[in-house]
Motif scaffolding. Structure first.
Motif, PDB file in Angstrom:
ATOM      1  N   UNK A   1       0.385 -12.268   6.419  1.00  0.00           N
ATOM      2  CA  UNK A   1       0.980 -11.657   7.603  1.00  0.00           C
ATOM      3  C   UNK A   1       1.994 -10.586   7.209  1.00  0.00           C
ATOM      4  N   UNK A   2       2.833 -10.904   6.237  1.00  0.00           N
ATOM      5  CA  UNK A   2       3.824  -9.924   5.780  1.00  0.00           C
ATOM      6  C   UNK A   2       3.142  -8.716   5.158  1.00  0.00           C
ATOM      7  N   UNK A   3       2.104  -8.969   4.362  1.00  0.00           N
ATOM      8  CA  UNK A   3       1.386  -7.864   3.718  1.00  0.00           C
ATOM      9  C   UNK A   3       0.810  -6.912   4.760  1.00  0.00           C
ATOM     10  N   UNK A   4       0.250  -7.457   5.844  1.00  0.00           N
ATOM     11  CA  UNK A   4      -0.376  -6.612   6.859  1.00  0.00           C
ATOM     12  C   UNK A   4       0.625  -5.607   7.426  1.00  0.00           C
ATOM     13  N   UNK A   5       1.855  -6.067   7.666  1.00  0.00           N
ATOM     14  CA  UNK A   5       2.879  -5.142   8.172  1.00  0.00           C
ATOM     15  C   UNK A   5       3.255  -4.108   7.109  1.00  0.00           C
ATOM     16  N   UNK A   6       3.470  -4.551   5.873  1.00  0.00           N
ATOM     17  CA  UNK A   6       3.811  -3.615   4.791  1.00  0.00           C
ATOM     18  C   UNK A   6       2.722  -2.562   4.621  1.00  0.00           C
ATOM     19  N   UNK A   7       1.470  -3.004   4.654  1.00  0.00           N
ATOM     20  CA  UNK A   7       0.340  -2.096   4.497  1.00  0.00           C
ATOM     21  C   UNK A   7       0.298  -1.078   5.623  1.00  0.00           C
ATOM     22  N   UNK A   8       0.547  -1.553   6.863  1.00  0.00           N
ATOM     23  CA  UNK A   8       0.524  -0.646   8.010  1.00  0.00           C
ATOM     24  C   UNK A   8       1.610   0.417   7.891  1.00  0.00           C
ATOM     25  N   UNK A   9       2.803   0.009   7.485  1.00  0.00           N
ATOM     26  CA  UNK A   9       3.888   0.975   7.317  1.00  0.00           C
ATOM     27  C   UNK A   9       3.546   2.003   6.250  1.00  0.00           C
ATOM     28  N   UNK A  10       3.014   1.543   5.142  1.00  0.00           N
ATOM     29  CA  UNK A  10       2.634   2.431   4.056  1.00  0.00           C
ATOM     30  C   UNK A  10       1.559   3.416   4.514  1.00  0.00           C
ATOM     31  N   UNK A  11       0.582   2.915   5.255  1.00  0.00           N
ATOM     32  CA  UNK A  11      -0.500   3.774   5.738  1.00  0.00           C
ATOM     33  C   UNK A  11       0.018   4.822   6.716  1.00  0.00           C
ATOM     34  N   UNK A  12       0.917   4.408   7.611  1.00  0.00           N
ATOM     35  CA  UNK A  12       1.497   5.355   8.564  1.00  0.00           C
ATOM     36  C   UNK A  12       2.259   6.447   7.820  1.00  0.00           C
ATOM     37  N   UNK A  13       3.043   6.041   6.837  1.00  0.00           N
ATOM     38  CA  UNK A  13       3.871   6.999   6.102  1.00  0.00           C
ATOM     39  C   UNK A  13       3.047   7.994   5.303  1.00  0.00           C
TER      40      UNK A  13
ATOM     41  N   UNK B   1      -3.713 -12.976  -6.214  1.00  0.00           N
ATOM     42  CA  UNK B   1      -2.528 -13.803  -6.433  1.00  0.00           C
ATOM     43  C   UNK B   1      -2.248 -14.689  -5.220  1.00  0.00           C
ATOM     44  N   UNK B   2      -2.475 -14.158  -4.024  1.00  0.00           N
ATOM     45  CA  UNK B   2      -2.163 -14.908  -2.805  1.00  0.00           C
ATOM     46  C   UNK B   2      -3.020 -16.166  -2.666  1.00  0.00           C
ATOM     47  N   UNK B   3      -4.189 -16.173  -3.248  1.00  0.00           N
ATOM     48  CA  UNK B   3      -5.052 -17.348  -3.167  1.00  0.00           C
ATOM     49  C   UNK B   3      -4.414 -18.567  -3.827  1.00  0.00           C
ATOM     50  N   UNK B   4      -3.446 -18.347  -4.663  1.00  0.00           N
ATOM     51  CA  UNK B   4      -2.822 -19.451  -5.393  1.00  0.00           C
ATOM     52  C   UNK B   4      -1.745 -20.160  -4.579  1.00  0.00           C
ATOM     53  N   UNK B   5      -1.299 -19.554  -3.493  1.00  0.00           N
ATOM     54  CA  UNK B   5      -0.304 -20.202  -2.646  1.00  0.00           C
ATOM     55  C   UNK B   5      -0.902 -21.395  -1.905  1.00  0.00           C
TER      56      UNK B   5
ATOM     57  N   UNK C   1      -8.205  -9.819   6.418  1.00  0.00           N
ATOM     58  CA  UNK C   1      -9.141  -8.721   6.192  1.00  0.00           C
ATOM     59  C   UNK C   1      -8.414  -7.485   5.663  1.00  0.00           C
ATOM     60  N   UNK C   2      -7.171  -7.311   6.086  1.00  0.00           N
ATOM     61  CA  UNK C   2      -6.381  -6.178   5.600  1.00  0.00           C
ATOM     62  C   UNK C   2      -6.110  -6.283   4.113  1.00  0.00           C
ATOM     63  N   UNK C   3      -5.691  -7.448   3.678  1.00  0.00           N
ATOM     64  CA  UNK C   3      -5.356  -7.618   2.264  1.00  0.00           C
ATOM     65  C   UNK C   3      -6.605  -7.564   1.384  1.00  0.00           C
ATOM     66  N   UNK C   4      -7.738  -7.999   1.924  1.00  0.00           N
ATOM     67  CA  UNK C   4      -8.974  -7.980   1.138  1.00  0.00           C
ATOM     68  C   UNK C   4      -9.380  -6.562   0.758  1.00  0.00           C
ATOM     69  N   UNK C   5      -9.088  -5.608   1.633  1.00  0.00           N
ATOM     70  CA  UNK C   5      -9.423  -4.209   1.371  1.00  0.00           C
ATOM     71  C   UNK C   5      -8.252  -3.459   0.739  1.00  0.00           C
ATOM     72  N   UNK C   6      -7.044  -3.775   1.197  1.00  0.00           N
ATOM     73  CA  UNK C   6      -5.877  -3.002   0.790  1.00  0.00           C
ATOM     74  C   UNK C   6      -5.372  -3.278  -0.605  1.00  0.00           C
ATOM     75  N   UNK C   7      -5.511  -4.527  -1.083  1.00  0.00           N
ATOM     76  CA  UNK C   7      -5.007  -4.847  -2.427  1.00  0.00           C
ATOM     77  C   UNK C   7      -5.731  -6.054  -2.993  1.00  0.00           C
TER      78      UNK C   7
END
Length: 312
Positions: free
Chosen positions: A39-51, A25-29, A13-19
């Protein structure tokens, strides 16, 4: 104990809204790689949002408590990498993917070091400074994504190519977001570049300097294209579906840089985006490219920035 399925749902749900570009692209994996990328994106997104004081990549604003935000980010990341529950699902996502893939912890710390630069109101003086920053906030993510896709953590040659793709993405973002960054008091254009075109630092968005700013944006776009081309070479060693996703993402983000360059002085009148039709076009094109990736030239990385110079 963390509920992996719940974390994957949170990440999805995070990636659907965030990027939407990354989501496309991720659907192709394959299923496993897709979940780990999410899972990795969710952490990256959270860090970016906090910053940046934003929500899922939207509404960035100047923050007044940058040091405290950075401290929270480091604390939760360290707990996640140590295999502890953090109480924050996005950080727990990092713990899961790191444990499953053997993700080198240094890349997560390198990314946070990039956010620390922003917290210090850091500005690049030279092109080398700019590229080191791009490594910290995006190239390190490229390395992490490569490991998620199955690249050995010690395969430095392939990780260099993955880093190149992250740098290409960040250069595109910087070119597109010059106006938005200026609104919150940031500028990633090297001071030496501004001096070269006789633009006073801090005044680059003023109307009299738009034509000169467009010259610098084209320079960013040209750099992004060189790093994108290097990254394409690295897809030769990836499984088909991983290569397909990487090539699609390269095309989608590459179009952002190319469109900024094409618009010239009007590039920041409205935000550059990639349409759904264009994304679909790249999915199709990337599939064809992935099938013939063995024929890609073994282009050397001559003249490109290398991770050995990552310290700022």
């Amino acid at each position: 104990m963390v509920d992996r399925a719940a974390l994957v749902a949170h990440a999805r749900s995070t990636i659907a809204v965030g990027s939407r570009s990354f989501a496309a692209a991720a659907r192709l994996f394959d299923a496993q790689t897709r979940e780990r990328a999410q899972l990795l994106y969710a952490w990256c997104r959270a860090c970016d949002d906090i910053a940046d004081g934003q929500v899922l990549g939207h509404g960035a604003s100047a923050v007044q408590d940058a040091t405290a935000r950075l401290s929270r980010m480091r604390t939760l990341t360290a707990k996640a990498l140590a295999g502890e529950e953090t109480g924050d699902p996005s950080f727990d996502c990092l713990g899961v993917v790191a444990a499953e893939t053997g993700l080198p912890h240094r890349y997560a710390h390198d990314l946070i070091d990039g956010f620390a630069l922003d917290a210090q109101d850091w500005r690049p003086r030279s092109e080398a400074d700019l590229l080191r920053y791009c490594y910290h906030v995006a190239g390190a993510v490229g390395c992490m994504m490569a490991v998620v896709m199955g690249v050995a953590p010690d395969d430095e040659a392939v990780l260099d190519r993955a880093c190149d793709l992250g740098i290409a993405f960040q250069l595109a973002n910087i070119a597109r977001d010059i106006g938005e960054d200026d609104a919150i008091g940031r500028c990633y254009l090297p001071v030496e570049w501004l001096v070269e075109v006789d633009v006073p630092p801090g005044e680059h968005m003023k109307p009299p300097f738009r034509a000169r700013l467009a010259v610098l944006a084209r320079r960013l776009s040209g750099m992004a294209e060189r790093y994108e081309a290097s990254a394409r070479t690295g897809t030769k060693v990836l499984p088909f579906r991983a290569a397909w996703a990487v090539l699609a993402a390269a095309g989608i983000y590459g179009d952002i840089a190319r469109e900024v360059a094409a618009r010239g002085p009007r590039a920041w009148d409205r935000r550059v985006t990639t349409s759904g039709a264009d994304k679909l076009g790249w999915v199709v094109t990337a599939g064809w490219q992935a099938m013939r990736r063995s024929s890609f030239p073994d282009a050397p990385r001559d003249g490109l920035w290398t991770r050995g110079a990552a310290t700022l």
